[in-house]
Every structure is written in C-alpha cells, then in structure tokens.
Design a protein around this motif. Structure first.
Motif, PDB file in Angstrom:
ATOM      1  N   SER A 193     -82.332  -8.230  18.988  1.00 30.26           N
ATOM      2  CA  SER A 193     -82.983  -7.056  19.412  1.00 30.26           C
ATOM      3  C   SER A 193     -82.581  -6.012  19.897  1.00 30.26           C
ATOM      4  O   SER A 193     -83.159  -4.746  19.488  1.00 30.26           O
ATOM      5  N   GLN A 194     -81.626  -6.139  20.296  1.00 33.00           N
ATOM      6  CA  GLN A 194     -80.968  -4.667  20.683  1.00 33.00           C
ATOM      7  C   GLN A 194     -79.892  -4.300  19.623  1.00 33.00           C
ATOM      8  O   GLN A 194     -79.252  -3.090  19.893  1.00 33.00           O
ATOM      9  N   TYR A 195     -79.011  -4.618  18.726  1.00 35.11           N
ATOM     10  CA  TYR A 195     -78.383  -4.931  17.624  1.00 35.11           C
ATOM     11  C   TYR A 195     -80.050  -3.714  17.263  1.00 35.11           C
ATOM     12  O   TYR A 195     -79.242  -2.648  16.483  1.00 35.11           O
ATOM     13  N   THR A 197     -82.307  -1.917  17.999  1.00 35.20           N
ATOM     14  CA  THR A 197     -82.507  -0.723  18.779  1.00 35.20           C
ATOM     15  C   THR A 197     -81.728   0.209  18.721  1.00 35.20           C
ATOM     16  O   THR A 197     -81.208   1.139  18.002  1.00 35.20           O
TER      17      THR A 197
END
Length: 313
Positions: A193-195, A197
C-alpha cells in the motif's frame, strides 16, 4: 554445481504475451514486423531532421528526441519478448529485471515530459511568434531536454529501487511479457500500500502535471488560432492535431496502467495496454507526424531524389 538449465531461485520468469503455437507464431511475426517498422520509421525521421537544414528548428529537435525515445522503448521490450517466446521459461535475473524497469520508466517518463515541452513549443510558436527565437533558443531547447532526462531518471531510479526492494517470497513467474511495475506488485508477499501511494504520487508528477500544462497551452493556442486567417488556421491546426493525437494515445494508456490500484489490474488487460504503448504507439508516431507534415514529406522527397541521383552516377 548448477546445470545449464537450472535457474537461481532469485530469478524471475516472464510468462510472455503469447503461447508457442502455430497461430501465436503468426501473431509474434506480426509483432516483429511492427517492431521493425517502428525502429525504421523513427530512425528515418531522425535522419531527415539531421540532414535537412529546413528541419533544424526547435519543433523538429524535440520531435527527433521523441523518435529516439520510441526506438529505445521498443528495443527495451521486444527483443527480450521474442527470445522468451522462442525459449519458454528463459529466466531473467533481478538485476536484469531491475534494469528493464529502470530503462522502460526512463523512456516512458521522458516521453510524458517531452510531450508537455512540445506543447509549450507550439504555444510560443503560435501565440508569441516574434519572441520564438529567444524563448526557444538552442540553449533553452538543450536545457529543457536536459531537464526532461534528469527528471525522468530520478523518477525511474526511485520507483525501480522501491520495486526491487520489495520481498518476493512466492512464485517468481511474472504474468507479463516484460518486467513492469504493476506485474511485479502482484508477486510481492508484503503489504504494497505504501509503495502504491508512492507510485500514485510519481504518476501525478509525470502524468497529471504535464497534462495540465498541455491543456493550458492548447487553451491559449485555440484562442489565438480563432483570431487567425483561414490559411494560418489550417497550418496551425494540422501541426497541433498531430501532437494532440500522440498525447491522447500515450497519456491515455499510461494513466490507465499506472494510476489504478493493483486490485483493478488483470494480466490480460495489462498486456494489451502495454502492447499499445510499447509497440503500437512507436510505429504510429512517425506516421502521424510525417503524413500530414509538408516539411517532413518535402525533406523525404529531397532525400529520395539525392539517393536516386547518387545511384545514377
């Protein structure tokens, strides 16, 4: 010691675009013919711009850069795809996969930014023709092109490092015909999920901001064109329509691929879209810019005439 056919557990395997059947061999042959057409057409366009002094203008300088990017784009993808088609299960190392991602993102990102620069070029040529030699001098053109390459290399390096840093502890079979970020995300065994973003933010910088620049430029261009006489209107509209066609094809496919969450991606859909901007667009770009461009067609006629005169002598 490993046998020749044994691959490292760290290696990836590209499943490819087509299965190795007689029907798919015909499709692969057509892809290779399209690849040859793309490389030949863009190389010819660069040659014409190089040898014909009438094409030594900022517009055609940027167009030669676009043609170079299209050549590189196809060379990064198609040869490896052909090898994998002929020898299924052929592995690609993490370093090789990372290099392919970096080069592909560099060329794709450079094309996005360059299309915005080309829109600015058309804006200055049509709305401020008297200031054109100053606002787009040789030094300015080189600076804009250098900024395009530096900016896209930084973006590609960040995304490539982040992609290859993800853990891949399950299957190493990539359901794609080249190493592309969305396809690799499906193989990661960690929370991405962070990637995603980060990818979305980079996509905003590389796609949406240039898109707004292009729209703003053409809004001003349209206002200026409406005040011109019919002859100048036609010439301006022909030039701008060619550029807008290329922008629509490339940006549409790229935004569709990179600005959707990974849950909305399907392998078949991703392959079709990727095939469009890695092979179809590079073969169409020189046709779009040359068939309706009198200057390019004139340069081509002069080159053909010189070749014929040389053969006769």
């Amino acid at each position: 010691m490993k046998s020749g056919n044994e691959t490292s557990s760290a290696d990836f395997i590209l499943l490819g675009l087509l299965s190795r059947t007689n029907v798919h061999m015909f499709s692969m042959a057509m892809i290779l013919l399209t690849f040859i057409a793309a490389v030949s057409g863009n190389t010819l366009l660069i040659l014409l711009i190089k040898v014909d002094s009438s094409l030594h203008t900022p517009m055609y300088f940027f167009l030669s850069q676009l043609a170079f990017m299209d050549i590189c784009q196809t060379l990064i993808v198609v040869p490896k795809m052909a090898v994998d088609f002929l020898t299924p299960g052929n592995p690609i190392s993490p370093a090789g996969c990372g290099a392919q991602i970096f080069l592909f993102l560099t060329m794709g990102g450079a094309e996005c930014l360059l299309l915005a620069v080309m829109a600015y070029d058309r804006y200055v040529a049509i709305c401020n023709p008297l200031q054109y030699p100053v606002l787009l001098s040789k030094r300015v053109c080189l600076g804009l092109t250098g900024g395009v390459w530096i900016g896209t290399c930084v973006d590609a390096l960040i995304l490539t490092a982040s992609t290859m840093h993800l853990p891949y502890c399950g299957s190493k079979k990539i359901n794609h015909f080249f190493c592309e970020v969305p396809a690799l995300l499906k193989l990661s065994c960690s929370d991405t999920s962070q990637y995603e973003t980060l990818l979305f933010v980079c996509s905003i910088v590389m796609f949406l901001i240039p898109s707004f620049t292009i729209l703003a430029s053409y809004a001003r261009i349209l206002a200026a064109v409406l005040r011109m006489n019919s002859t100048r209107q036609q010439k301006a509209l022909v030039t701008c329509s060619s550029h807008l066609t290329v922008v629509g094809m490339f940006y549409g496919a790229a935004i569709f691929m990179y600005m959707r969450p990974s849950s909305y991606h399907s392998p078949v859909q991703d392959k079709i879209v990727a095939l469009f901007y890695t092979i179809v667009t590079p073969v169409l770009n020189p046709l779009i810019y040359s068939l309706r461009n009198r200057d390019v067609l004139g340069a081509l006629r002069k080159l053909v005439g010189k070749c014929r005169a040389f053969q006769q002598n």
